[in-house]
Design a protein around this motif. Sequence first.
Motif, PDB file in Angstrom:
ATOM      1  N   VAL A 128     -21.698  18.995  14.436  1.00  0.00           N
ATOM      2  CA  VAL A 128     -22.894  18.443  15.082  1.00  0.00           C
ATOM      3  C   VAL A 128     -24.017  19.460  14.912  1.00  0.00           C
ATOM      4  CG1 VAL A 128     -23.862  17.769  17.316  1.00  0.00           C
ATOM      5  CG2 VAL A 128     -21.510  17.142  16.750  1.00  0.00           C
ATOM      6  N   ILE A 129     -25.078  19.059  14.220  1.00  0.00           N
ATOM      7  CA  ILE A 129     -26.195  19.993  14.001  1.00  0.00           C
ATOM      8  C   ILE A 129     -27.410  19.504  14.782  1.00  0.00           C
ATOM      9  CG2 ILE A 129     -27.696  21.084  12.261  1.00  0.00           C
ATOM     10  CD1 ILE A 129     -25.457  20.656  10.232  1.00  0.00           C
ATOM     11  N   GLU A 130     -27.957  20.373  15.624  1.00  0.00           N
ATOM     12  CA  GLU A 130     -29.129  20.019  16.440  1.00  0.00           C
ATOM     13  C   GLU A 130     -30.373  20.680  15.833  1.00  0.00           C
ATOM     14  OE1 GLU A 130     -29.961  18.034  19.335  1.00  0.00           O
ATOM     15  OE2 GLU A 130     -31.840  18.724  18.459  1.00  0.00           O
ATOM     16  N   ASN A 131     -31.218  19.860  15.227  1.00  0.00           N
ATOM     17  CA  ASN A 131     -32.390  20.417  14.531  1.00  0.00           C
ATOM     18  C   ASN A 131     -33.667  20.369  15.355  1.00  0.00           C
ATOM     19  OD1 ASN A 131     -31.405  21.165  11.949  1.00  0.00           O
ATOM     20  ND2 ASN A 131     -31.125  18.997  11.480  1.00  0.00           N
ATOM     21  N   ILE A 132     -33.680  19.642  16.481  1.00  0.00           N
ATOM     22  CA  ILE A 132     -34.951  19.439  17.185  1.00  0.00           C
ATOM     23  C   ILE A 132     -35.140  20.429  18.330  1.00  0.00           C
ATOM     24  CG2 ILE A 132     -36.468  17.733  18.306  1.00  0.00           C
ATOM     25  CD1 ILE A 132     -35.684  16.922  15.438  1.00  0.00           C
ATOM     26  N   PHE A 133     -34.184  20.498  19.228  1.00  0.00           N
ATOM     27  CA  PHE A 133     -34.272  21.444  20.354  1.00  0.00           C
ATOM     28  C   PHE A 133     -33.180  22.501  20.200  1.00  0.00           C
ATOM     29  CE2 PHE A 133     -36.238  17.624  22.212  1.00  0.00           C
ATOM     30  CZ  PHE A 133     -37.462  18.163  22.591  1.00  0.00           C
TER      31      PHE A 133
ATOM     32  N   ARG B 152     -27.351  26.558  15.705  1.00  0.00           N
ATOM     33  CA  ARG B 152     -27.681  25.152  15.974  1.00  0.00           C
ATOM     34  C   ARG B 152     -26.536  24.197  15.645  1.00  0.00           C
ATOM     35  NH1 ARG B 152     -33.063  23.531  16.455  1.00  0.00           N
ATOM     36  NH2 ARG B 152     -34.518  25.259  16.581  1.00  0.00           N
ATOM     37  N   THR B 153     -25.349  24.755  15.344  1.00  0.00           N
ATOM     38  CA  THR B 153     -24.222  23.908  14.940  1.00  0.00           C
ATOM     39  C   THR B 153     -23.071  24.003  15.943  1.00  0.00           C
ATOM     40  OG1 THR B 153     -24.803  24.321  12.643  1.00  0.00           O
ATOM     41  CG2 THR B 153     -22.580  23.480  13.045  1.00  0.00           C
ATOM     42  N   ALA B 154     -22.558  22.850  16.321  1.00  0.00           N
ATOM     43  CA  ALA B 154     -21.344  22.829  17.145  1.00  0.00           C
ATOM     44  C   ALA B 154     -20.230  22.226  16.304  1.00  0.00           C
ATOM     45  CB  ALA B 154     -21.557  21.993  18.399  1.00  0.00           C
ATOM     46  N   ILE B 155     -19.073  22.888  16.308  1.00  0.00           N
ATOM     47  CA  ILE B 155     -17.912  22.355  15.584  1.00  0.00           C
ATOM     48  C   ILE B 155     -16.924  21.886  16.648  1.00  0.00           C
ATOM     49  CG2 ILE B 155     -16.073  22.927  13.924  1.00  0.00           C
ATOM     50  CD1 ILE B 155     -18.180  25.243  13.091  1.00  0.00           C
ATOM     51  N   ILE B 156     -16.725  20.578  16.680  1.00  0.00           N
ATOM     52  CA  ILE B 156     -15.935  19.985  17.763  1.00  0.00           C
ATOM     53  C   ILE B 156     -14.597  19.506  17.217  1.00  0.00           C
ATOM     54  CG2 ILE B 156     -15.854  18.120  19.476  1.00  0.00           C
ATOM     55  CD1 ILE B 156     -18.942  18.236  19.511  1.00  0.00           C
TER      56      ILE B 156
END
Length: 417
Positions: free
Chosen positions: A322-327, A349-353
């Motif tokens: 999951v990569i969060e690019n905005i916040f 900014r990356t979560a590995i779930i």
Amino acid sequence: MASYIIEGGRKLEGEVDISGAKNSALPIIAGTILNGGISKLYNVPNIHDTKMMFRILEELGCKVKKDKNKYIIDSSRLNSCDIPEDLMREMRSSVIIAGALIGKNRKACFSCPGGCDIGSRPIDLHLKAFKELGINISEDSGRIECSADNINGSKIRLDFPSVGATENIILSSVLAEGETTIINAAMEPEIVDLQNFLNRMGAKIAGAGSNVIVINGVKKLKDVSYNIIPDRIEAGTFLCMTAMNGGEVKLNNVISEHIEPVIQKLEDAGCKLNIIHNGIELKAPKRLRAVDIKTMPYPGFPTDMQSIFGTIMTVAKGTSIVIENIFENRFKYLDELSRMGAKYTIEGRTAIIKGVRKLNSANVRAKDLRGGISLVIAGMYANGKTKVDNIEYILRGYDNLDNKIRSLGGRIHLYNE
Ligand code: UD1
């Protein structure tokens, strides 16, 4: 302090009506200032944030009345351009009232906005755009004062397609002299809704939904009646809730084009979706498959769905990225989910779930709106009773949430301490 108590382990079945879009309602309510007359708004969601927005309008001298299914706003007696500090701190979106006040009266005074704590949320792009429209800005002990004799149309290139900055430029230039062009504008459906609302009032705006918006200033606006679009994030929330918990639901009042990236990812995860007239149906698989997501400005995958989708991935088969690019600080919900047994690592900014089969009930705490609803969804999946505290964040953005969940067979109760 209010909490939700949730009993997990129930499949969802039935139908839900999706409410009006929070992120459309807020700028549109601000925009009612501009006509100095009557606006009738339909499909306004009954949530904390819209109530706050109406309170700010009342503080500024407007009259707000609820009549059955519509709000009637009379802005003819607007008598202040000073947004009270306490209300401003309650909600970041209050910054868009500044654009409407500037547009109408060439003056606005406000403090730095509050809102959810999801990373630094500066307003530099808003202020830079105001300056380019010839507005003078001064700052004194956290209060920002904007004023101009005249607002002259201008060409404004946004460094980033900020939703709020795009809305503020539109609101402040609708009654300006000449033409304003926004380059690299945000393309969200809520911007299109704002354009349609203002055009119904007599504004001349074109291009919303693309990255170039042109606003031709007009001298006067008229009374208006308007129906706000459905909330695409609420629709995405109910789809993901069902995808995770199992079952089959039908959502009414949905514009499916607005949630295409979410639909696509849910299909990749094994859900069956069926687009129907004015709605959508979802049938959940036995177990979700892991898929990757990357948040982007519209039409990419929405940042407001990141925590919700990340949550359903905690029980999927496989590992998702999951990569969060905005916040930059939108993974706090994972800390809470780890107390329920979720497995993940975060690198920038990356979560590995890594999907697990079971989540356990726990006492968890909402830290922002979308992270908060994610905990509710996880609680519905977990064995036993989950308590979600601090749900004031969730009530900012979800209309009638517990009733809607109960109507699908979920067990959730609001508890006031
Ligand atoms: C709106 C939505 C919010 C959504 C977000 C992104 C409303 C009421 N809220 O928030 O639900 O998560 O769009 O889709 O519509 N930024 C700057 N300087 C600025 C303005 C923004 O650096 O002056 C940055 C922000 O810190 C953030 C990014 O730009 O990293 C996106 O922000 P923006 O699009 O402005 O979001 P909002 O309008 O606040």
